[in-house]
Structure formats: structure tokens, C-alpha cells
Design a protein around this motif. Structure first.
Motif, PDB file in Angstrom:
ATOM      1  N   LYS A  86       2.541  -4.913  -7.487  1.00  0.00           N
ATOM      2  CA  LYS A  86       3.336  -3.839  -8.088  1.00  0.00           C
ATOM      3  C   LYS A  86       2.784  -2.460  -7.754  1.00  0.00           C
ATOM      4  CE  LYS A  86       5.413  -6.320 -11.874  1.00  0.00           C
ATOM      5  NZ  LYS A  86       5.619  -6.411 -13.319  1.00  0.00           N
ATOM      6  N   SER A  87       1.482  -2.371  -7.549  1.00  0.00           N
ATOM      7  CA  SER A  87       0.881  -1.078  -7.222  1.00  0.00           C
ATOM      8  C   SER A  87       1.313  -0.576  -5.836  1.00  0.00           C
ATOM      9  CB  SER A  87      -0.643  -1.169  -7.277  1.00  0.00           C
ATOM     10  OG  SER A  87      -1.117  -2.085  -6.312  1.00  0.00           O
ATOM     11  N   SER A  88       1.876  -1.449  -5.017  1.00  0.00           N
ATOM     12  CA  SER A  88       2.333  -1.070  -3.678  1.00  0.00           C
ATOM     13  C   SER A  88       3.829  -0.796  -3.628  1.00  0.00           C
ATOM     14  CB  SER A  88       2.003  -2.186  -2.685  1.00  0.00           C
ATOM     15  OG  SER A  88       0.631  -2.329  -2.544  1.00  0.00           O
ATOM     16  N   ARG A  89       4.463  -0.693  -4.786  1.00  0.00           N
ATOM     17  CA  ARG A  89       5.908  -0.486  -4.847  1.00  0.00           C
ATOM     18  C   ARG A  89       6.238   0.853  -5.486  1.00  0.00           C
ATOM     19  NH1 ARG A  89       7.121  -6.267  -7.758  1.00  0.00           N
ATOM     20  NH2 ARG A  89       5.822  -7.453  -6.339  1.00  0.00           N
ATOM     21  N   LEU A  90       7.290   1.473  -4.996  1.00  0.00           N
ATOM     22  CA  LEU A  90       7.851   2.625  -5.690  1.00  0.00           C
ATOM     23  C   LEU A  90       8.766   2.043  -6.759  1.00  0.00           C
ATOM     24  CD1 LEU A  90       8.848   5.047  -2.800  1.00  0.00           C
ATOM     25  CD2 LEU A  90       6.856   5.148  -4.268  1.00  0.00           C
ATOM     26  N   PHE A 135      11.388   8.155  -6.123  1.00  0.00           N
ATOM     27  CA  PHE A 135      12.443   8.195  -5.116  1.00  0.00           C
ATOM     28  C   PHE A 135      13.008   9.607  -4.966  1.00  0.00           C
ATOM     29  CE2 PHE A 135      12.304   3.685  -6.027  1.00  0.00           C
ATOM     30  CZ  PHE A 135      12.531   3.111  -4.791  1.00  0.00           C
ATOM     31  N   VAL A 136      13.163  10.307  -6.078  1.00  0.00           N
ATOM     32  CA  VAL A 136      13.692  11.671  -6.049  1.00  0.00           C
ATOM     33  C   VAL A 136      12.735  12.591  -5.296  1.00  0.00           C
ATOM     34  CG1 VAL A 136      14.261  13.670  -7.490  1.00  0.00           C
ATOM     35  CG2 VAL A 136      15.074  11.390  -8.132  1.00  0.00           C
ATOM     36  N   ARG A 166       2.782   2.921  -0.524  1.00  0.00           N
ATOM     37  CA  ARG A 166       3.732   2.288  -1.430  1.00  0.00           C
ATOM     38  C   ARG A 166       5.113   2.287  -0.770  1.00  0.00           C
ATOM     39  NH1 ARG A 166       3.658   4.915  -7.158  1.00  0.00           N
ATOM     40  NH2 ARG A 166       4.285   6.706  -5.924  1.00  0.00           N
ATOM     41  N   LEU A 167       5.896   1.256  -1.071  1.00  0.00           N
ATOM     42  CA  LEU A 167       7.198   1.076  -0.440  1.00  0.00           C
ATOM     43  C   LEU A 167       8.316   1.093  -1.471  1.00  0.00           C
ATOM     44  CD1 LEU A 167       8.891   0.234   2.118  1.00  0.00           C
ATOM     45  CD2 LEU A 167       8.561  -2.108   1.364  1.00  0.00           C
ATOM     46  N   GLY A 168       9.389   1.779  -1.135  1.00  0.00           N
ATOM     47  CA  GLY A 168      10.642   1.720  -1.873  1.00  0.00           C
ATOM     48  C   GLY A 168      11.737   1.390  -0.878  1.00  0.00           C
ATOM     49  N   ILE A 169      12.734   0.659  -1.330  1.00  0.00           N
ATOM     50  CA  ILE A 169      13.825   0.256  -0.439  1.00  0.00           C
ATOM     51  C   ILE A 169      15.140   0.647  -1.092  1.00  0.00           C
ATOM     52  CG2 ILE A 169      14.903  -1.650   0.799  1.00  0.00           C
ATOM     53  CD1 ILE A 169      12.222  -3.177   0.366  1.00  0.00           C
ATOM     54  N   THR A 170      16.005   1.308  -0.330  1.00  0.00           N
ATOM     55  CA  THR A 170      17.312   1.702  -0.816  1.00  0.00           C
ATOM     56  C   THR A 170      18.370   1.058   0.068  1.00  0.00           C
ATOM     57  OG1 THR A 170      16.404   3.837  -1.510  1.00  0.00           O
ATOM     58  CG2 THR A 170      18.805   3.661  -1.359  1.00  0.00           C
ATOM     59  N   VAL A 171      19.209   0.222  -0.559  1.00  0.00           N
ATOM     60  CA  VAL A 171      20.306  -0.420   0.164  1.00  0.00           C
ATOM     61  C   VAL A 171      21.553  -0.270  -0.704  1.00  0.00           C
ATOM     62  CG1 VAL A 171      21.121  -2.502   1.327  1.00  0.00           C
ATOM     63  CG2 VAL A 171      18.674  -2.123   1.071  1.00  0.00           C
ATOM     64  N   SER A 172      22.476   0.573  -0.292  1.00  0.00           N
ATOM     65  CA  SER A 172      23.658   0.825  -1.114  1.00  0.00           C
ATOM     66  C   SER A 172      24.683  -0.293  -0.951  1.00  0.00           C
ATOM     67  CB  SER A 172      24.294   2.165  -0.756  1.00  0.00           C
ATOM     68  OG  SER A 172      25.058   2.048   0.417  1.00  0.00           O
ATOM     69  N   LYS A 173      25.652  -0.295  -1.833  1.00  0.00           N
ATOM     70  CA  LYS A 173      26.713  -1.307  -1.779  1.00  0.00           C
ATOM     71  C   LYS A 173      27.586  -1.150  -0.548  1.00  0.00           C
ATOM     72  CE  LYS A 173      27.057  -2.308  -6.672  1.00  0.00           C
ATOM     73  NZ  LYS A 173      27.935  -2.334  -7.865  1.00  0.00           N
ATOM     74  N   ILE A 184       6.715   5.506   0.974  1.00  0.00           N
ATOM     75  CA  ILE A 184       7.728   5.269   2.004  1.00  0.00           C
ATOM     76  C   ILE A 184       9.005   4.788   1.341  1.00  0.00           C
ATOM     77  CG2 ILE A 184       8.328   3.919   4.050  1.00  0.00           C
ATOM     78  CD1 ILE A 184       5.277   3.447   4.408  1.00  0.00           C
ATOM     79  N   ASN A 185      10.140   5.328   1.768  1.00  0.00           N
ATOM     80  CA  ASN A 185      11.429   4.818   1.338  1.00  0.00           C
ATOM     81  C   ASN A 185      12.186   4.388   2.581  1.00  0.00           C
ATOM     82  OD1 ASN A 185      13.649   4.089  -0.139  1.00  0.00           O
ATOM     83  ND2 ASN A 185      14.351   6.172  -0.513  1.00  0.00           N
TER      84      ASN A 185
END
Length: 124
Positions: free
Chosen positions: A9-13, A19-20, A47-54, A85-86
Motif C-alpha cells: 500500500k505504501s507504493s500506491r497513490l 492525483f490532483v 508510488r503508482l496511481g492508475i487512471t482508466v476512464s469508462k 507516477i500516474n
């Protein structure tokens, strides 16, 4: 399992504020099917965040893209500097399988660790 092969969890946004903060980040890299945005953080790890819209596809497709991105990050995270990173998936990524996603995201992650003056020399 060794720590280098996990995704704690520490490696996740995880928070919206993270994200903002990346929304207007100055560092961006366009890869086929993805936009990778990053910014240095004050932590000891990437840290990694992933954005995948509908718009990309249904839940099955979106979840598959996220699994691919997490797996590639998990394998590359030890080589990354401390950054947030996002990975933003584009519609094109829905048509890609793992063998096509992997080189694109690995190239993006390698680009993150390169100082800006070296980038100009490498691209010529």
C-alpha cells in the motif's frame, strides 16, 4: 516473497489529493496507449496511481489494463527514483495485450529516471 516483487500500500497513490497534485505536473511522457505523468515526492520510494476512464472500455478491460500496469511497475519500481507516477490509459490501450503494453510502460519508466539534460542527448 522478496520485497522487490511486491506492491504494498505504501507504493500506491491512494488519496484524491495525490492525483490532483499530479494533474499539473511538469513531467509527462507519451507512450502508445498511455500518458505517464510524474512528479518527485518526499518519500523514499516510487508510488503508482492508475487512471482508466469508462471511455476506455468496460470493467473487464479497465481491470486488465490496471493489472498490466501494476505488474510492470512492480518489476521496475526498485530502479525508479522517489516519484509519484500516474499512468493514464487511453482508448488505444484497450486493444493492447501484455506483450505490447510492457515495452511501452517500461520505456516510460526508464525515461523517468533520466535527468532532463541527458534526455536531450539521448533523443538525437
Amino acid at each position: 516473497m522478496p520485497d522487490s516483487c511486491t506492491f504494498p500500500k505504501s507504493s500506491r497513490l491512494r488519496k484524491r489529493a495525490d492525483f490532483v497534485r499530479l494533474f499539473d505536473a511538469p513531467h509527462k511522457f507519451n507512450a502508445k496507449g498511455f500518458l505517464v505523468v510524474w512528479q518527485p515526492n518526499d518519500l523514499a520510494e516510487a508510488r503508482l496511481g492508475i487512471t482508466v476512464s469508462k471511455k476506455v472500455g468496460n470493467a473487464v478491460i479497465r481491470n486488465r489494463i490496471k493489472r498490466y500496469a501494476r505488474e510492470i511497475f512492480r518489476c521496475c519500481r526498485q530502479a525508479l527514483p522517489p516519484v509519484d507516477i500516474n499512468v493514464i490509459a487511453r482508448r488505444e490501450s484497450a486493444l493492447m495485450d501484455f506483450s505490447r503494453v510492457k515495452p511501452e510502460l517500461e520505456r516510460s519508466f526508464r525515461h523517468i529516471g533520466v535527468p532532463s539534460c541527458s534526455r536531450a542527448l539521448r533523443s538525437s
